[in-house]
Design an enzyme around this catalytic site. Structure first.
Site, PDB file in Angstrom:
ATOM      1  N   GLU A 157       0.814  -1.228   0.000  1.00 43.79           N
ATOM      2  CA  GLU A 157       0.000   0.000   0.000  1.00 43.79           C
ATOM      3  C   GLU A 157       0.843   1.272   0.000  1.00 43.79           C
ATOM      4  O   GLU A 157       0.635   2.173   0.812  1.00 43.79           O
ATOM      5  CB  GLU A 157      -0.973  -0.014   1.183  1.00 43.79           C
ATOM      6  N   GLU A 264      -5.716 -10.723  -1.783  1.00 45.68           N
ATOM      7  CA  GLU A 264      -6.586 -10.572  -0.603  1.00 45.68           C
ATOM      8  C   GLU A 264      -8.045 -10.441  -1.021  1.00 45.68           C
ATOM      9  O   GLU A 264      -8.779  -9.593  -0.505  1.00 45.68           O
ATOM     10  CB  GLU A 264      -6.176  -9.329   0.196  1.00 45.68           C
TER      11      GLU A 264
HETATM   12  C1  XIL Z   1      -5.664  -6.836   7.938  1.00 41.05           C
HETATM   13  C2  XIL Z   1      -6.037  -8.068   8.711  1.00 41.05           C
HETATM   14  O1  XIL Z   1      -7.192  -8.654   8.126  1.00 41.05           O
HETATM   15  C3  XIL Z   1      -6.267  -7.720  10.131  1.00 41.05           C
HETATM   16  O2  XIL Z   1      -6.524  -8.901  10.883  1.00 41.05           O
HETATM   17  C4  XIL Z   1      -5.011  -7.038  10.689  1.00 41.05           C
HETATM   18  O3  XIL Z   1      -5.173  -6.689  12.025  1.00 41.05           O
HETATM   19  C5  XIL Z   1      -4.693  -5.801   9.851  1.00 41.05           C
HETATM   20  O4  XIL Z   1      -4.551  -6.189   8.530  1.00 41.05           O
HETATM   21  N1  XIL Z   1      -4.918  -4.632   3.452  1.00 41.05           N
HETATM   22  C6  XIL Z   1      -3.854  -5.444   3.756  1.00 41.05           C
HETATM   23  C7  XIL Z   1      -4.041  -6.541   4.749  1.00 41.05           C
HETATM   24  O5  XIL Z   1      -2.800  -5.356   3.139  1.00 41.05           O
HETATM   25  O6  XIL Z   1      -2.813  -6.854   5.350  1.00 41.05           O
HETATM   26  C8  XIL Z   1      -5.065  -6.143   5.762  1.00 41.05           C
HETATM   27  O7  XIL Z   1      -5.280  -7.222   6.649  1.00 41.05           O
HETATM   28  C9  XIL Z   1      -6.357  -5.768   5.068  1.00 41.05           C
HETATM   29  C10 XIL Z   1      -6.167  -4.590   4.176  1.00 41.05           C
END
Ligand code: XIL
Length: 362
Positions: A157, A264
Protein backbone atom coordinates in the site's frame (compact mmCIF):
# COMPACT_ATOMS: atom_id res chain seq x y z
CA UNK A 1 -21.15 -25.58 -17.11
CA UNK A 2 -23.10 -23.07 -19.17
CA UNK A 3 -23.81 -19.63 -17.80
CA UNK A 4 -27.48 -20.53 -17.81
CA UNK A 5 -27.17 -23.63 -15.67
CA UNK A 6 -24.79 -21.85 -13.34
CA UNK A 7 -27.37 -19.09 -12.96
CA UNK A 8 -30.06 -21.64 -12.11
CA UNK A 9 -27.90 -23.39 -9.56
CA UNK A 10 -26.82 -20.15 -8.01
CA UNK A 11 -30.40 -18.92 -8.19
CA UNK A 12 -31.60 -21.98 -6.30
CA UNK A 13 -28.92 -21.37 -3.70
CA UNK A 14 -29.98 -17.77 -3.37
CA UNK A 15 -33.63 -18.71 -2.95
CA UNK A 16 -32.82 -21.15 -0.18
CA UNK A 17 -30.36 -18.75 1.34
CA UNK A 18 -33.15 -16.21 1.55
CA UNK A 19 -35.48 -18.71 3.29
CA UNK A 20 -32.75 -19.49 5.66
CA UNK A 21 -32.60 -16.09 7.24
CA UNK A 22 -36.33 -16.36 8.03
CA UNK A 23 -36.55 -19.99 9.12
CA UNK A 24 -33.97 -22.68 9.59
CA UNK A 25 -34.16 -24.02 6.05
CA UNK A 26 -31.79 -26.72 4.78
CA UNK A 27 -28.26 -25.90 3.76
CA UNK A 28 -27.74 -24.17 0.44
CA UNK A 29 -27.93 -26.76 -2.37
CA UNK A 30 -24.62 -25.77 -3.90
CA UNK A 31 -22.00 -28.44 -3.79
CA UNK A 32 -18.50 -27.70 -4.84
CA UNK A 33 -15.64 -30.04 -5.53
CA UNK A 34 -12.37 -29.40 -3.65
CA UNK A 35 -11.25 -26.13 -5.18
CA UNK A 36 -7.53 -26.75 -4.71
CA UNK A 37 -7.74 -29.83 -6.91
CA UNK A 38 -9.59 -27.93 -9.63
CA UNK A 39 -7.27 -24.90 -9.75
CA UNK A 40 -4.23 -25.11 -12.03
CA UNK A 41 -2.39 -22.69 -9.70
CA UNK A 42 -2.16 -22.26 -5.91
CA UNK A 43 -5.35 -21.19 -4.21
CA UNK A 44 -4.68 -19.28 -1.02
CA UNK A 45 -6.48 -18.27 2.16
CA UNK A 46 -5.35 -16.11 5.06
CA UNK A 47 -5.24 -17.49 8.58
CA UNK A 48 -4.75 -16.60 12.21
CA UNK A 49 -3.61 -18.95 14.97
CA UNK A 50 -7.17 -18.95 16.35
CA UNK A 51 -8.33 -20.41 13.02
CA UNK A 52 -5.89 -23.29 12.95
CA UNK A 53 -7.09 -24.19 16.45
CA UNK A 54 -10.65 -24.58 15.11
CA UNK A 55 -11.19 -28.09 13.63
CA UNK A 56 -14.04 -26.90 11.38
CA UNK A 57 -11.85 -24.19 9.90
CA UNK A 58 -9.02 -26.68 9.40
CA UNK A 59 -11.22 -29.23 7.63
CA UNK A 60 -12.67 -26.67 5.23
CA UNK A 61 -9.38 -24.86 4.56
CA UNK A 62 -7.46 -28.08 3.95
CA UNK A 63 -10.15 -29.28 1.51
CA UNK A 64 -10.08 -26.20 -0.67
CA UNK A 65 -6.81 -24.31 -0.29
CA UNK A 66 -3.22 -25.01 -1.19
CA UNK A 67 -1.54 -21.84 0.06
CA UNK A 68 -1.67 -19.92 3.33
CA UNK A 69 -0.97 -16.29 4.19
CA UNK A 70 -0.69 -15.34 7.88
CA UNK A 71 -3.37 -12.66 8.27
CA UNK A 72 -1.56 -10.49 10.84
CA UNK A 73 0.72 -12.52 13.08
CA UNK A 74 3.65 -12.22 10.66
CA UNK A 75 3.33 -8.44 10.53
CA UNK A 76 5.16 -5.88 12.63
CA UNK A 77 2.01 -5.43 14.71
CA UNK A 78 2.68 -8.80 16.32
CA UNK A 79 6.38 -9.49 15.76
CA UNK A 80 7.94 -6.27 17.09
CA UNK A 81 7.61 -5.88 20.84
CA UNK A 82 7.68 -2.40 22.44
CA UNK A 83 11.30 -2.96 23.55
CA UNK A 84 12.30 -3.70 19.94
CA UNK A 85 12.71 -7.45 20.40
CA UNK A 86 10.97 -9.91 18.08
CA UNK A 87 8.51 -12.72 18.74
CA UNK A 88 7.84 -15.42 16.16
CA UNK A 89 5.80 -17.95 18.12
CA UNK A 90 2.55 -17.42 16.21
CA UNK A 91 4.11 -16.98 12.78
CA UNK A 92 6.04 -20.21 13.39
CA UNK A 93 2.82 -22.06 14.24
CA UNK A 94 1.19 -20.87 11.03
CA UNK A 95 4.24 -21.86 9.01
CA UNK A 96 4.25 -25.32 10.62
CA UNK A 97 0.52 -25.68 9.89
CA UNK A 98 1.12 -24.88 6.23
CA UNK A 99 3.86 -27.51 6.05
CA UNK A 100 1.73 -30.13 7.77
CA UNK A 101 -1.15 -29.53 5.34
CA UNK A 102 0.95 -29.34 2.19
CA UNK A 103 0.11 -25.69 1.68
CA UNK A 104 2.59 -23.18 0.30
CA UNK A 105 3.44 -20.35 2.68
CA UNK A 106 3.01 -16.78 1.44
CA UNK A 107 4.17 -14.02 3.74
CA UNK A 108 2.91 -10.49 4.37
CA UNK A 109 4.12 -7.81 4.97
CA UNK A 110 7.47 -6.13 5.53
CA UNK A 111 6.92 -2.41 4.92
CA UNK A 112 3.46 -0.97 5.45
CA UNK A 113 2.68 2.67 6.14
CA UNK A 114 -0.12 1.57 8.50
CA UNK A 115 2.24 -0.06 10.98
CA UNK A 116 4.76 1.93 12.98
CA UNK A 117 5.60 -0.12 16.04
CA UNK A 118 6.66 1.56 19.25
CA UNK A 119 9.90 -0.45 19.10
CA UNK A 120 10.89 1.52 15.98
CA UNK A 121 9.48 4.87 17.08
CA UNK A 122 11.48 4.95 20.29
CA UNK A 123 14.66 3.46 18.87
CA UNK A 124 17.75 4.51 20.78
CA UNK A 125 19.75 5.95 17.88
CA UNK A 126 22.90 6.13 19.95
CA UNK A 127 22.88 2.32 19.94
CA UNK A 128 21.38 1.43 16.55
CA UNK A 129 20.62 3.62 13.59
CA UNK A 130 17.12 3.51 12.12
CA UNK A 131 18.43 2.10 8.82
CA UNK A 132 20.29 -0.69 10.61
CA UNK A 133 17.16 -1.60 12.59
CA UNK A 134 15.07 -1.61 9.40
CA UNK A 135 17.57 -3.94 7.71
CA UNK A 136 17.83 -6.14 10.80
CA UNK A 137 14.05 -6.57 10.92
CA UNK A 138 13.73 -7.59 7.28
CA UNK A 139 16.77 -9.85 7.48
CA UNK A 140 15.46 -11.62 10.59
CA UNK A 141 11.90 -12.16 9.38
CA UNK A 142 12.64 -13.09 5.78
CA UNK A 143 15.63 -15.21 6.82
CA UNK A 144 13.52 -17.16 9.31
CA UNK A 145 11.12 -18.47 6.64
CA UNK A 146 13.72 -18.84 3.92
CA UNK A 147 13.28 -22.16 2.17
CA UNK A 148 9.57 -22.28 2.99
CA UNK A 149 8.14 -18.91 1.98
CA UNK A 150 7.31 -18.84 -1.72
CA UNK A 151 6.89 -15.09 -1.72
CA UNK A 152 6.75 -11.91 0.33
CA UNK A 153 4.77 -8.70 0.19
CA UNK A 154 7.77 -6.46 0.58
CA UNK A 155 6.06 -3.10 0.12
CA UNK A 156 2.37 -2.86 0.91
CA UNK A 157 0.00 0.00 0.00
CA UNK A 158 2.67 2.53 -0.96
CA UNK A 159 0.45 4.61 -3.24
CA UNK A 160 -1.60 7.52 -1.84
CA UNK A 161 -5.33 6.81 -1.76
CA UNK A 162 -6.13 9.47 -4.38
CA UNK A 163 -3.22 8.29 -6.51
CA UNK A 164 -1.35 11.58 -6.11
CA UNK A 165 2.10 10.24 -5.34
CA UNK A 166 3.08 7.92 -2.52
CA UNK A 167 1.99 7.71 1.07
CA UNK A 168 3.80 9.32 3.92
CA UNK A 169 5.04 6.89 6.55
CA UNK A 170 7.57 6.45 9.30
CA UNK A 171 9.74 4.53 6.81
CA UNK A 172 9.52 7.19 4.10
CA UNK A 173 10.29 10.03 6.48
CA UNK A 174 13.32 8.33 8.00
CA UNK A 175 14.80 6.58 4.98
CA UNK A 176 13.46 8.45 1.95
CA UNK A 177 10.19 8.05 0.09
CA UNK A 178 11.67 5.96 -2.75
CA UNK A 179 14.84 4.73 -1.09
CA UNK A 180 13.11 2.89 1.75
CA UNK A 181 11.21 0.78 -0.79
CA UNK A 182 14.24 0.07 -2.91
CA UNK A 183 16.21 -0.79 0.21
CA UNK A 184 13.51 -3.16 1.50
CA UNK A 185 13.57 -5.10 -1.77
CA UNK A 186 17.36 -5.37 -1.74
CA UNK A 187 17.55 -6.49 1.89
CA UNK A 188 14.74 -9.02 1.39
CA UNK A 189 16.53 -10.41 -1.67
CA UNK A 190 19.75 -10.83 0.28
CA UNK A 191 17.87 -12.62 3.07
CA UNK A 192 16.11 -15.03 0.69
CA UNK A 193 17.39 -15.41 -2.85
CA UNK A 194 14.48 -17.67 -3.87
CA UNK A 195 11.27 -16.05 -2.61
CA UNK A 196 9.36 -13.97 -5.15
CA UNK A 197 9.26 -10.39 -3.91
CA UNK A 198 5.99 -8.50 -4.41
CA UNK A 199 4.66 -5.00 -4.34
CA UNK A 200 1.02 -5.07 -3.29
CA UNK A 201 -1.81 -2.52 -3.33
CA UNK A 202 -5.59 -2.04 -3.30
CA UNK A 203 -8.40 0.03 -4.84
CA UNK A 204 -6.63 -0.36 -8.16
CA UNK A 205 -10.00 -1.30 -9.70
CA UNK A 206 -11.85 1.84 -8.67
CA UNK A 207 -9.31 4.69 -8.71
CA UNK A 208 -7.68 4.96 -12.15
CA UNK A 209 -5.09 7.44 -10.91
CA UNK A 210 -4.06 5.04 -8.18
CA UNK A 211 -3.60 2.21 -10.69
CA UNK A 212 -1.56 4.55 -12.86
CA UNK A 213 0.71 5.71 -10.01
CA UNK A 214 1.15 2.09 -8.91
CA UNK A 215 2.28 1.12 -12.42
CA UNK A 216 4.70 4.08 -12.58
CA UNK A 217 6.14 3.08 -9.20
CA UNK A 218 6.72 -0.48 -10.38
CA UNK A 219 8.48 0.85 -13.50
CA UNK A 220 10.66 3.08 -11.38
CA UNK A 221 11.61 0.30 -8.98
CA UNK A 222 12.47 -2.01 -11.86
CA UNK A 223 14.48 0.72 -13.58
CA UNK A 224 16.43 1.24 -10.36
CA UNK A 225 17.26 -2.47 -10.31
CA UNK A 226 15.03 -3.41 -7.38
CA UNK A 227 14.29 -7.15 -7.39
CA UNK A 228 10.52 -6.78 -7.79
CA UNK A 229 9.42 -10.22 -8.90
CA UNK A 230 5.64 -9.99 -8.76
CA UNK A 231 2.62 -7.72 -8.51
CA UNK A 232 -0.06 -8.10 -5.87
CA UNK A 233 -3.60 -6.94 -6.50
CA UNK A 234 -5.29 -7.06 -3.08
CA UNK A 235 -8.79 -7.09 -4.60
CA UNK A 236 -10.87 -5.84 -1.68
CA UNK A 237 -13.79 -5.11 -3.95
CA UNK A 238 -17.49 -4.65 -3.28
CA UNK A 239 -20.56 -6.03 -4.96
CA UNK A 240 -21.31 -2.75 -6.75
CA UNK A 241 -18.24 -3.04 -8.99
CA UNK A 242 -19.50 -2.99 -12.60
CA UNK A 243 -18.71 -6.10 -14.56
CA UNK A 244 -15.56 -5.92 -16.69
CA UNK A 245 -13.70 -3.50 -14.40
CA UNK A 246 -11.91 -6.18 -12.43
CA UNK A 247 -10.84 -8.00 -15.59
CA UNK A 248 -9.42 -4.82 -17.09
CA UNK A 249 -7.47 -4.12 -13.89
CA UNK A 250 -5.78 -7.53 -13.91
CA UNK A 251 -5.02 -7.16 -17.62
CA UNK A 252 -3.37 -3.79 -16.99
CA UNK A 253 -1.21 -5.21 -14.20
CA UNK A 254 -0.29 -8.23 -16.28
CA UNK A 255 1.28 -6.03 -18.97
CA UNK A 256 4.57 -6.02 -17.04
CA UNK A 257 4.88 -9.73 -17.74
CA UNK A 258 5.51 -10.41 -14.03
CA UNK A 259 3.67 -12.99 -11.92
CA UNK A 260 0.36 -11.70 -10.55
CA UNK A 261 -0.97 -12.48 -7.08
CA UNK A 262 -4.65 -11.86 -6.39
CA UNK A 263 -3.59 -11.46 -2.82
CA UNK A 264 -6.59 -10.57 -0.60
CA UNK A 265 -9.84 -11.06 -2.49
CA UNK A 266 -13.14 -10.41 -0.78
CA UNK A 267 -16.39 -8.91 -2.06
CA UNK A 268 -18.13 -6.71 0.49
CA UNK A 269 -21.91 -6.44 0.55
CA UNK A 270 -22.01 -3.68 3.18
CA UNK A 271 -19.72 -1.40 1.22
CA UNK A 272 -22.06 -1.85 -1.75
CA UNK A 273 -25.02 -0.69 0.32
CA UNK A 274 -26.50 -4.12 1.22
CA UNK A 275 -29.49 -4.04 -1.12
CA UNK A 276 -31.43 -6.97 -2.60
CA UNK A 277 -29.68 -8.77 -5.42
CA UNK A 278 -26.19 -8.17 -4.15
CA UNK A 279 -25.55 -11.85 -3.38
CA UNK A 280 -25.98 -12.61 -7.07
CA UNK A 281 -23.62 -9.76 -8.00
CA UNK A 282 -21.15 -11.08 -5.46
CA UNK A 283 -21.31 -14.53 -7.08
CA UNK A 284 -20.79 -13.01 -10.52
CA UNK A 285 -17.79 -11.00 -9.32
CA UNK A 286 -16.15 -14.06 -7.79
CA UNK A 287 -16.69 -15.82 -11.11
CA UNK A 288 -15.31 -12.84 -13.03
CA UNK A 289 -12.24 -12.56 -10.81
CA UNK A 290 -11.44 -16.23 -11.24
CA UNK A 291 -12.11 -16.05 -14.98
CA UNK A 292 -9.81 -13.03 -15.35
CA UNK A 293 -7.06 -14.81 -13.44
CA UNK A 294 -7.46 -17.99 -15.49
CA UNK A 295 -7.13 -15.91 -18.65
CA UNK A 296 -3.60 -14.78 -17.70
CA UNK A 297 -0.68 -16.64 -19.22
CA UNK A 298 0.05 -19.67 -17.01
CA UNK A 299 3.52 -18.42 -16.03
CA UNK A 300 1.97 -15.22 -14.62
CA UNK A 301 -0.57 -16.98 -12.38
CA UNK A 302 1.33 -16.86 -9.09
CA UNK A 303 -1.66 -17.52 -6.80
CA UNK A 304 -5.25 -16.54 -6.11
CA UNK A 305 -5.85 -15.78 -2.43
CA UNK A 306 -9.08 -15.18 -0.50
CA UNK A 307 -8.94 -12.86 2.51
CA UNK A 308 -10.68 -15.26 4.86
CA UNK A 309 -12.58 -18.53 4.75
CA UNK A 310 -16.03 -18.14 6.36
CA UNK A 311 -17.90 -14.86 6.65
CA UNK A 312 -17.36 -14.86 10.40
CA UNK A 313 -13.58 -14.99 9.85
CA UNK A 314 -13.53 -11.82 7.77
CA UNK A 315 -11.84 -8.60 8.85
CA UNK A 316 -14.79 -6.83 7.16
CA UNK A 317 -17.25 -8.59 9.41
CA UNK A 318 -15.24 -7.49 12.41
CA UNK A 319 -15.66 -3.95 11.04
CA UNK A 320 -19.40 -4.36 10.35
CA UNK A 321 -21.20 -7.45 11.63
CA UNK A 322 -23.68 -7.37 8.73
CA UNK A 323 -21.11 -7.95 6.04
CA UNK A 324 -20.82 -11.36 4.36
CA UNK A 325 -17.94 -11.01 1.89
CA UNK A 326 -16.53 -14.54 1.57
CA UNK A 327 -17.23 -17.90 -0.11
CA UNK A 328 -18.55 -19.77 2.92
CA UNK A 329 -21.19 -18.74 5.45
CA UNK A 330 -20.60 -18.67 9.19
CA UNK A 331 -21.36 -22.41 9.38
CA UNK A 332 -18.87 -23.18 6.62
CA UNK A 333 -21.48 -23.89 3.93
CA UNK A 334 -20.74 -22.93 0.33
CA UNK A 335 -22.58 -19.73 -0.65
CA UNK A 336 -23.60 -18.64 -4.15
CA UNK A 337 -20.26 -16.79 -4.13
CA UNK A 338 -18.50 -20.16 -3.85
CA UNK A 339 -20.64 -21.52 -6.66
CA UNK A 340 -19.62 -18.61 -8.87
CA UNK A 341 -15.94 -19.13 -8.23
CA UNK A 342 -16.19 -22.92 -8.45
CA UNK A 343 -18.06 -22.69 -11.74
CA UNK A 344 -15.31 -20.57 -13.27
CA UNK A 345 -12.90 -23.33 -12.20
CA UNK A 346 -15.15 -26.13 -13.46
CA UNK A 347 -15.65 -27.34 -9.88
CA UNK A 348 -19.37 -26.79 -9.47
CA UNK A 349 -21.18 -30.08 -8.91
CA UNK A 350 -24.70 -30.21 -10.30
CA UNK A 351 -27.17 -31.36 -7.66
CA UNK A 352 -30.36 -33.27 -8.26
CA UNK A 353 -31.62 -34.83 -11.44
CA UNK A 354 -34.74 -35.04 -13.54
CA UNK A 355 -35.71 -38.05 -11.45
CA UNK A 356 -36.15 -36.32 -8.19
CA UNK A 357 -34.25 -34.27 -5.72
CA UNK A 358 -35.90 -31.50 -3.84
CA UNK A 359 -32.95 -29.26 -4.61
CA UNK A 360 -33.17 -29.62 -8.35
CA UNK A 361 -32.68 -26.44 -10.23
CA UNK A 362 -35.37 -26.98 -12.86
C1 XIL B 1 -5.66 -6.84 7.94
C2 XIL B 1 -6.04 -8.07 8.71
O1 XIL B 1 -7.19 -8.65 8.13
C3 XIL B 1 -6.27 -7.72 10.13
O2 XIL B 1 -6.52 -8.90 10.88
C4 XIL B 1 -5.01 -7.04 10.69
O3 XIL B 1 -5.17 -6.69 12.03
C5 XIL B 1 -4.69 -5.80 9.85
O4 XIL B 1 -4.55 -6.19 8.53
N1 XIL B 1 -4.92 -4.63 3.45
C6 XIL B 1 -3.85 -5.44 3.76
C7 XIL B 1 -4.04 -6.54 4.75
O5 XIL B 1 -2.80 -5.36 3.14
O6 XIL B 1 -2.81 -6.85 5.35
C8 XIL B 1 -5.07 -6.14 5.76
O7 XIL B 1 -5.28 -7.22 6.65
C9 XIL B 1 -6.36 -5.77 5.07
C10 XIL B 1 -6.17 -4.59 4.18
Amino acid sequence: MSGLSRRSLIGAALALGACESRAQAPAAPVEIAPLRAAAPFPLGVCAQVSHIEDPDWVRLAATHFSQLTPEWEMKMEYIVRPDGSFRFDRADRLAAFARAHRMRLYCTTLVWYAQRPEGFEKLDESRTSFGRAFDAYITAVVGRYRGQAVGWDVVNEAVAEDGEGWRESLWASRLGDFDHMRRAFDVARAADPEAVLFINDYNLETIPKKLDTFQRLIERLLAAGAPVGGIGCQSHIDASLPSGVYTRTLEALARFGLPIHVSELDVSLVRAGRRPGLEARQADLYAEAMGAFLALPARQRFAFTLWGLRDKDSWLKRENGRDAPLLFDDQGRAKPAAAGLADALGALKPVGSLYGNENRAL
